[in-house]
Scaffold this motif. Structure first.
Motif, PDB file in Angstrom:
ATOM      1  N   SER A   1       0.825  -1.211   0.000  1.00 18.80           N
ATOM      2  CA  SER A   1       0.000   0.000   0.000  1.00 18.80           C
ATOM      3  C   SER A   1       0.855   1.256   0.000  1.00 18.80           C
ATOM      4  O   SER A   1       0.547   2.242  -0.704  1.00 18.80           O
ATOM      5  N   TYR A  11      -5.658   1.809  -2.039  1.00 19.23           N
ATOM      6  CA  TYR A  11      -4.449   1.591  -1.246  1.00 19.23           C
ATOM      7  C   TYR A  11      -4.659   1.997   0.214  1.00 19.23           C
ATOM      8  O   TYR A  11      -4.196   1.335   1.141  1.00 19.23           O
ATOM      9  N   THR A  34      -6.377  -0.276   3.140  1.00 16.16           N
ATOM     10  CA  THR A  34      -5.583  -1.298   3.825  1.00 16.16           C
ATOM     11  C   THR A  34      -5.363  -0.933   5.284  1.00 16.16           C
ATOM     12  O   THR A  34      -5.431  -1.781   6.179  1.00 16.16           O
ATOM     13  N   SER A  50      -7.894  -7.066   0.699  1.00 18.68           N
ATOM     14  CA  SER A  50      -7.174  -5.843   0.345  1.00 18.68           C
ATOM     15  C   SER A  50      -6.061  -6.132  -0.644  1.00 18.68           C
ATOM     16  O   SER A  50      -5.840  -5.389  -1.597  1.00 18.68           O
ATOM     17  N   LEU A  68      -5.485  -4.607  -4.292  1.00 22.60           N
ATOM     18  CA  LEU A  68      -4.252  -3.920  -4.670  1.00 22.60           C
ATOM     19  C   LEU A  68      -3.653  -4.551  -5.928  1.00 22.60           C
ATOM     20  O   LEU A  68      -3.123  -3.858  -6.801  1.00 22.60           O
TER      21      LEU A  68
END
Length: 592
Positions: A361, A403, A406, A585, A589
């Motif tokens: 992230s 991002y 997260t 997540s 991503l």
């Protein structure tokens, strides 16, 4: 029929672990079988024997043959007493044996009487002549009972002078028994035949039960000066000497008085010796006490014998005999004697499941921020304008949110964090796919309109594109607000997620109360936008080479679909874990 009883000392008395019978005519190997049976409850070492001398000797011999010298603790009745015959040659096996004998007292009057007896003054006793020959080892005339003896009795021999003499131990009891009967008859005669000499008609036929009642009612001083009475059961008061068979330091074995019983026990514990001088009291129990966390499973019919069973799983020892299940949010303590709360955990920032997504992230946020800064710096250049800067900013915002979510997924759950998770969980993807869908739809409409006329299609201006994009995004926000109203956000501790077979490893996971279905519904709208965008990307795959924006969008949508098609079954197919939210997540991503 004689018996051996294997016992352990219990509160308030003796508990019988086994009760075995010795047959009157035992077969070969019968006593070895008895020893093997006694060894089935090997912790109960005390053996009480009600047997005759021969059977006592054979039991001791069987214990010796089976290499159990020193294992059993023998307790013998008065038939064993202080006799030598049962223990000859088996001193080590019998070492420590406790025996009893009725307390004896020598009656001096009997000694004086018996020592004065001779052939001339005791003719009424028909067995006295035979005793005389046996005692003095002589022969009385030609009709004597000892034909092999050469010595002739003179009749002048004297008991105790010309032969060894010791008063028989039971003389006192025989005399007291005779006197008890005499007292009972006298009392009965006085009651039924008062003033009548001899037997009256009322006593001509004596009823045994009536006579027994008079015998039980007697009370007098016996021949040894001790009182003679009977209790309600017809038993005389117990008066016993207690012996122990000991081997001294000189390796000589003997019976030693260690106590007595006269209405109560008088025992010299310090005088007792066990196995070659050991003064410590050896234990005799059928079953040893269970350890903490174990329950007793009692052997049927033998309250002092049990098996110890450990409370397994999430059960704890509720009582001496039962195990119970701990409440769902608790587990047994280390000793399994109670329940303690299951530790509550959450996803920590230092966990590998958190470090990897956070690292990715951070890289994504830095890269996205760099692109945004570059766009802002060159905002009025032809290249930025040609790329559709308004949609580009919306797309970059969506990527940035994907991002940033997260960190919300890893943060400690509470009402605020759970609320932001619901809002931003699908919002970043919605921003991205709404912008891409608007762009691909615009390209498709331009080229489709160009096939029909030279007139430009409607709603292709930057302002129109923004309105369409935010209209699509508002649907996502509307769904989230409805979700808030139907099910307000809150936290929950999931004890089933890490409820392992070993309670010590069990953990409760603190998490936001978001079900799998709610999670997919939250992402479902974004997935719908993604699929629709992919359809338009396929339709615009044939645009001219010079219009190169559509093909990268199409390639992006193809790979994104593949990623999400793989992620959804994996997400539902895996077991619950505290890291699944982070797995979601990572998938998002990766799709960026």
């Amino acid at each position: 029929m004689t018996t051996t009883q294997q016992v352990q000392v219990a509160t308030g008395g003796v508990c019988i672990a086994q009760s075995l019978k010795i047959p009157r005519e035992p077969r070969s190997g019968e006593f070895d079988k008895i020893i093997r049976r006694l060894l089935e409850t090997s912790n109960a070492r005390a053996i009480i024997m009600f047997a005759n001398e021969d059977d006592i000797r054979r039991v001791l011999d069987a214990a010796k043959r089976n290499n159990q010298t020193g294992h059993f603790l023998w307790v013998g009745s008065d038939s064993w007493g202080s006799k030598i015959s049962p223990v000859i040659g088996q001193e080590r096996v019998a070492e420590g044996a406790i025996t009893i004998l009725p307390k004896r007292a020598s009656v001096d009057a009997f000694d004086r009487y018996f020592r004065s007896r001779s052939l001339s003054n005791n003719r009424r006793n028909v067995w006295f002549a035979e005793f005389w020959e046996e005692n003095f080892n002589c022969k009385l005339g030609m009709h004597g009972k000892r034909p092999g003896s050469l010595k002739k009795c003179t009749g002048l021999e004297k008991v105790g002078r010309d032969s060894s003499y010791e008063q028989e131990g039971k003389v006192q009891f025989v005399m007291d028994a005779v006197y008890a009967m005499a007292h009972a008859l006298h009392r009965m005669h006085r009651e039924l035949c008062y003033g009548y000499p001899g037997l009256c008609p009322r006593m001509a036929s004596i009823d045994g039960k009536e006579l027994l009642s008079h015998i039980r009612a007697v009370s007098f001083n016996g021949s040894a000066g001790t009182p003679v009475v009977f209790n309600e059961n017809g038993d005389a008061p117990g008066r016993y000497d207690i012996f122990q068979y000991q081997i001294t330091n000189r390796s000589t074995a003997e019976y030693r008085v260690i106590g007595s019983w006269t209405n109560k026990l008088h025992l010299k514990v310090e005088a007792m010796r066990w196995k070659s001088g050991d003064p410590s009291l050896p234990p005799s129990v059928c079953s040893i006490p269970c350890r903490a966390g174990e329950r007793k499973k009692v052997v049927k019919g033998v309250p002092c014998c049990w098996h110890c069973e450990r409370c397994e799983g999430y059960h704890y020892q509720a009582s001496e005999f039962t195990c119970e299940l701990c409440p769902y949010e608790m587990r047994p303590d280390v000793n399994r004697t109670g329940c303690v709360p299951i530790p509550i955990i959450k996803l920590e920032w230092h966990s590998p499941w958190a470090v990897v997504p956070v690292f990715i992230s951070m890289l994504g946020i830095i890269a996205t921020s760099f692109v945004i800064v570059t766009f802002v710096r060159y905002n009025d250049t032809p290249i930025v304008r040609a790329s559709g800067r308004e949609m580009s900013y919306v797309l970059l915002t969506g990527i940035f949110l994907c991002y940033a979510i997260t960190f919300l997924m890893i943060a400690t759950p509470d009402v605020g964090v759970c609320s932001f998770r619901r809002i931003f969980l699908g919002l970043g993807m919605c921003f991205s796919y709404a912008a891409l869908l608007t762009k691909t739809n615009r390209i498709h409409r331009i080229f489709e309109q160009g096939k029909k006329s030279v007139t430009a299609p409607r709603f292709i201006s930057p302002a129109s594109q923004l309105v369409i994009t935010f209209s699509l995004i508002s649907v996502q926000l509307l769904g989230v607000f409805v979700w808030f109203a139907v099910d307000p956000p809150h936290t929950v501790v999931d004890y089933g997620e890490q409820r392992t077979q070993d309670p010590l490893s069990a953990r409760g996971v603190l998490k936001c109360d978001i079900s799998d279905l709610s999670l997919i519904c939250s992402l479902g709208y974004s997935i719908l936008l993604m699929v629709t965008c992919t359809v338009y990307a396929i339709k615009t795959r044939g645009v001219p080479e010079t219009f190169n924006e559509a093909k990268p969008i199409g390639f992006t949508m193809y790979t994104t679909c593949i990623i999400w098609l793989a992620f959804i079954p994996i997400f539902f197919g895996t077991s619950q874990s505290a890291e699944r939210a982070c797995a979601a997540s990572v998938a998002k991503l990766t799709s960026k």
